[in-house]
Design a protein around this motif. Sequence first.
Motif, PDB file in Angstrom:
ATOM      1  N   GLY A  61       5.525   8.585  -6.800  1.00  0.00           N
ATOM      2  CA  GLY A  61       6.707   9.431  -6.304  1.00  0.00           C
ATOM      3  C   GLY A  61       7.125   8.881  -4.952  1.00  0.00           C
ATOM      4  N   VAL A  62       6.938   7.713  -4.648  1.00  0.00           N
ATOM      5  CA  VAL A  62       7.566   7.224  -3.193  1.00  0.00           C
ATOM      6  C   VAL A  62       9.114   7.029  -3.472  1.00  0.00           C
ATOM      7  CG1 VAL A  62       7.103   4.820  -3.718  1.00  0.00           C
ATOM      8  CG2 VAL A  62       7.116   5.517  -1.322  1.00  0.00           C
ATOM      9  N   ILE A  63       9.841   7.487  -2.477  1.00  0.00           N
ATOM     10  CA  ILE A  63      11.374   6.849  -2.436  1.00  0.00           C
ATOM     11  C   ILE A  63      11.610   6.158  -1.341  1.00  0.00           C
ATOM     12  CG2 ILE A  63      13.582   8.079  -2.634  1.00  0.00           C
ATOM     13  CD1 ILE A  63      12.498  10.618  -3.826  1.00  0.00           C
ATOM     14  N   ARG A  64      12.453   5.051  -1.513  1.00  0.00           N
ATOM     15  CA  ARG A  64      12.930   4.344  -0.124  1.00  0.00           C
ATOM     16  C   ARG A  64      14.506   4.032  -0.510  1.00  0.00           C
ATOM     17  NH1 ARG A  64       8.996   6.177   1.755  1.00  0.00           N
ATOM     18  NH2 ARG A  64       7.194   5.083   2.925  1.00  0.00           N
ATOM     19  N   THR A  65      15.110   3.927   0.484  1.00  0.00           N
ATOM     20  CA  THR A  65      16.598   3.525   0.522  1.00  0.00           C
ATOM     21  C   THR A  65      16.603   1.837   0.598  1.00  0.00           C
ATOM     22  OG1 THR A  65      16.675   3.835   2.887  1.00  0.00           O
ATOM     23  CG2 THR A  65      17.272   5.444   1.318  1.00  0.00           C
ATOM     24  N   GLU A  76       0.988  -1.038  -0.036  1.00  0.00           N
ATOM     25  CA  GLU A  76       0.125   0.069   0.025  1.00  0.00           C
ATOM     26  C   GLU A  76       0.957   1.236  -0.149  1.00  0.00           C
ATOM     27  OE1 GLU A  76      -3.540   2.159   2.638  1.00  0.00           O
ATOM     28  OE2 GLU A  76      -3.037  -0.083   2.917  1.00  0.00           O
ATOM     29  N   VAL A  77       1.836   1.331   0.903  1.00  0.00           N
ATOM     30  CA  VAL A  77       2.877   2.280   0.875  1.00  0.00           C
ATOM     31  C   VAL A  77       3.747   2.480  -0.481  1.00  0.00           C
ATOM     32  CG1 VAL A  77       4.778   3.436   2.175  1.00  0.00           C
ATOM     33  CG2 VAL A  77       2.831   2.230   3.563  1.00  0.00           C
ATOM     34  N   LEU A  78       4.147   1.396  -0.983  1.00  0.00           N
ATOM     35  CA  LEU A  78       4.822   1.464  -2.093  1.00  0.00           C
ATOM     36  C   LEU A  78       4.228   1.800  -3.159  1.00  0.00           C
ATOM     37  CD1 LEU A  78       7.314  -1.693  -1.232  1.00  0.00           C
ATOM     38  CD2 LEU A  78       7.747   0.786  -0.799  1.00  0.00           C
ATOM     39  N   SER A  79       2.840   1.819  -3.302  1.00  0.00           N
ATOM     40  CA  SER A  79       2.081   2.107  -4.592  1.00  0.00           C
ATOM     41  C   SER A  79       1.825   3.603  -4.572  1.00  0.00           C
ATOM     42  CB  SER A  79       0.877   1.234  -4.400  1.00  0.00           C
ATOM     43  OG  SER A  79       0.013   1.735  -3.158  1.00  0.00           O
ATOM     44  N   LYS A  80       2.206   4.161  -3.696  1.00  0.00           N
ATOM     45  CA  LYS A  80       1.943   5.651  -3.576  1.00  0.00           C
ATOM     46  C   LYS A  80       2.883   6.412  -4.820  1.00  0.00           C
ATOM     47  CE  LYS A  80       0.461   6.202   0.959  1.00  0.00           C
ATOM     48  NZ  LYS A  80       0.597   6.640   2.481  1.00  0.00           N
ATOM     49  N   VAL A 120       9.773  -0.958  -9.412  1.00  0.00           N
ATOM     50  CA  VAL A 120       9.398  -0.236 -10.917  1.00  0.00           C
ATOM     51  C   VAL A 120       8.083  -0.973 -11.311  1.00  0.00           C
ATOM     52  CG1 VAL A 120      10.104   0.550 -13.061  1.00  0.00           C
ATOM     53  CG2 VAL A 120      11.575   0.801 -11.011  1.00  0.00           C
ATOM     54  N   GLU A 121       8.063  -2.305 -11.549  1.00  0.00           N
ATOM     55  CA  GLU A 121       7.281  -3.148 -12.074  1.00  0.00           C
ATOM     56  C   GLU A 121       5.738  -2.893 -11.357  1.00  0.00           C
ATOM     57  OE1 GLU A 121       5.713  -7.729 -12.457  1.00  0.00           O
ATOM     58  OE2 GLU A 121       7.707  -7.456 -12.230  1.00  0.00           O
ATOM     59  N   HIS A 122       5.620  -2.665 -10.013  1.00  0.00           N
ATOM     60  CA  HIS A 122       4.586  -2.526  -9.242  1.00  0.00           C
ATOM     61  C   HIS A 122       4.378  -0.887  -9.423  1.00  0.00           C
ATOM     62  CE1 HIS A 122       5.087  -6.649  -8.166  1.00  0.00           C
ATOM     63  NE2 HIS A 122       4.097  -6.609  -7.794  1.00  0.00           N
ATOM     64  N   ASN A 123       5.075   0.097  -9.468  1.00  0.00           N
ATOM     65  CA  ASN A 123       4.899   1.348  -9.323  1.00  0.00           C
ATOM     66  C   ASN A 123       6.175   2.086 -10.231  1.00  0.00           C
ATOM     67  OD1 ASN A 123       4.351   3.948  -8.696  1.00  0.00           O
ATOM     68  ND2 ASN A 123       4.740   3.831  -6.307  1.00  0.00           N
ATOM     69  N   PRO A 124       5.702   2.336 -11.635  1.00  0.00           N
ATOM     70  CA  PRO A 124       6.801   3.060 -12.206  1.00  0.00           C
ATOM     71  C   PRO A 124       7.201   4.236 -11.698  1.00  0.00           C
ATOM     72  CG  PRO A 124       4.952   2.217 -13.648  1.00  0.00           C
ATOM     73  CD  PRO A 124       4.636   2.178 -12.229  1.00  0.00           C
TER      74      PRO A 124
END
Length: 611
Positions: free
Chosen positions: A201-205, A195-199, A225-229
């Motif tokens: 412009g989300v950026i994670r390390t 749910e969080v990663l589908s937002k 990227v496949e789930h959220n370009p």
Amino acid sequence: MNQQALSSFIWSVADLLRGDYKQADYGKVILPFTVLRRLDCVLEPTRAAVLAEFKVREGMGIDPTPFLKRQSGLSFFNTSDIDMKRLINDQDNIAQNLHFYIQGFSKEVRDIFERFEFAAQVDRLAKAGLLYMVTEKFIRINLNPSEVDSHQMGLVFEELIRRFSELSNETAGEHFTPREVISLMVHLLFVEDDEVLSKPGVIRTIYDPTAGTGGMLSVADEYLVEHNPNARLVMHGQELNDESYAICKSDMLIKGQDVTKIAPGNTLSEDGHLNAKFDYMLSNPPFGVEWKKVEGVVRKEHEQQGFNGRFGPGLPRVSDGSLLFLMHLVSKMRPAVDGGSRFAIVLNGSPLFTGGAGSGESEIRRYVLENDLVEAIVALPTDMFYNTGIATYVWVLTNRKPSNRKGQVQLIDGSSFWQKMRKSLGSKRKMMSDADINEITKLFGECVEAHLATVFDPKGKELTRQVVRSGEAEPAVPEGGNMKLVPLSRILPNQAFGYRAITVERPLRDEAGKIVLGERGKAKGKPQPDSTLRDTENVPLVDEVENYFEREVLPHAPNAWIDHEKTRVGYEIPFNRHFYVFEPPRPLEEIDAELKQVTDRIRAMIGELSA
């Protein structure tokens, strides 16, 4: 050209090297030339613009780097006025021109070729009269990203490294991890955060302290990227092996990552990301490799910094440093108040149970379990890795467990989820399909207990396999057939893995059989222990020590007592014990009947021969 054909074509350069090079040294030429050709193709569309910008900025007395990066659209560039195609137009000066071309790259790329020790190979090829032929061979392939995307290029690197490792008699597992293992780890890492990663412009390390050629980082990036370009994963890593580091760094360059975040060196002795914290982490540290080379540095950090350093809980035995990497990753966790972290690490069976109460291994397990960091442990099939067929496990740790997982650990036995490979690769004979990975991921994501039901027909032939979750109906069994039901997913409280190691003493007796009593101090008037009869018992934390002692010990040794000063708390994870299913032996009558049939058949055959 598909990935396999491309890998084979590139490796065919070995035909040119045969005789002048040992087989073990083929990769020292093929790997850097592959990287060079890839970078050459990537820079081709912007080469003219970069050169023009360089000429403008050259005489201005300022650092042209940011301007050249903007023109190239990448984090690297080349300021020489030649490329690989122009190299072969001047056959007599190809070595000199190639050195000049390499020096034209930006600092990050030059570092890659220095790690490859590429200059020495160029001179060696020129001396053997092979440099022109090798260069010309590589020019025949187009490695432009429009023709070969980053995923394909990663697979090509993987295949080349594997071949090089086999020829040089190295362990391929030191360089990369099988793709399906990485895929499973990445799925386990991200499944609870969809749910969080589908937002947008989300950026994670993400961080890998044993980065190898960057395979884990690449697969994680591809998944996201496949789930959220529109998502972005900022990659960090560290790698000890120079060649693997060079390949990883070049791959990160091509993908537009900041390659300064990929550090060289030994993670345990020289932390390349000191004080950094990350959202996600992945690692496949070497199995059963000793850490004697860095023992002094590691012990110093443990003794002087304690829990302010990375190795506060304890140190494992020098023969296996796996748990040092686990503790290193724990130290890199972002605080829970800042969002927390999750990481997945591949370990062999030893860290589950090696070391008794009070040992370094036990204290490390105690720390991660008592702090409720262990989310799940997944058993992988054997024969999954290129350099070993032993049992391996994926540990998933986090400091932000959802409420339904708090205080618990999920154990998943994924050892039966595999298909046989058509062709073995070293020790690797099995692989996990996408369906296998998805099933294990669903069990983890749902956090449920489950069994694996295998249905057999009357003749004992397997008909079907089905995952039966807690509360679901079991599959139907045909008349005369049967069903085997084995645990697949278990959810246990953290305390289930802890125990108290108690010391049981029995009285010392003199020659007459009389109990010897102490004569002074605290021991005065008390029975003295007989060291030859001393024993230890492991009492589960969920059990009261005195109740256990009265129930299990006193009936067999009425005069025994516990030396409470020697009691130690320990933790172990006996994974297989939690999935063991007792299968009663066949009735003796059935075995006797079968033996009689065999004996009668042998007698009949002997009788026919005699006749």
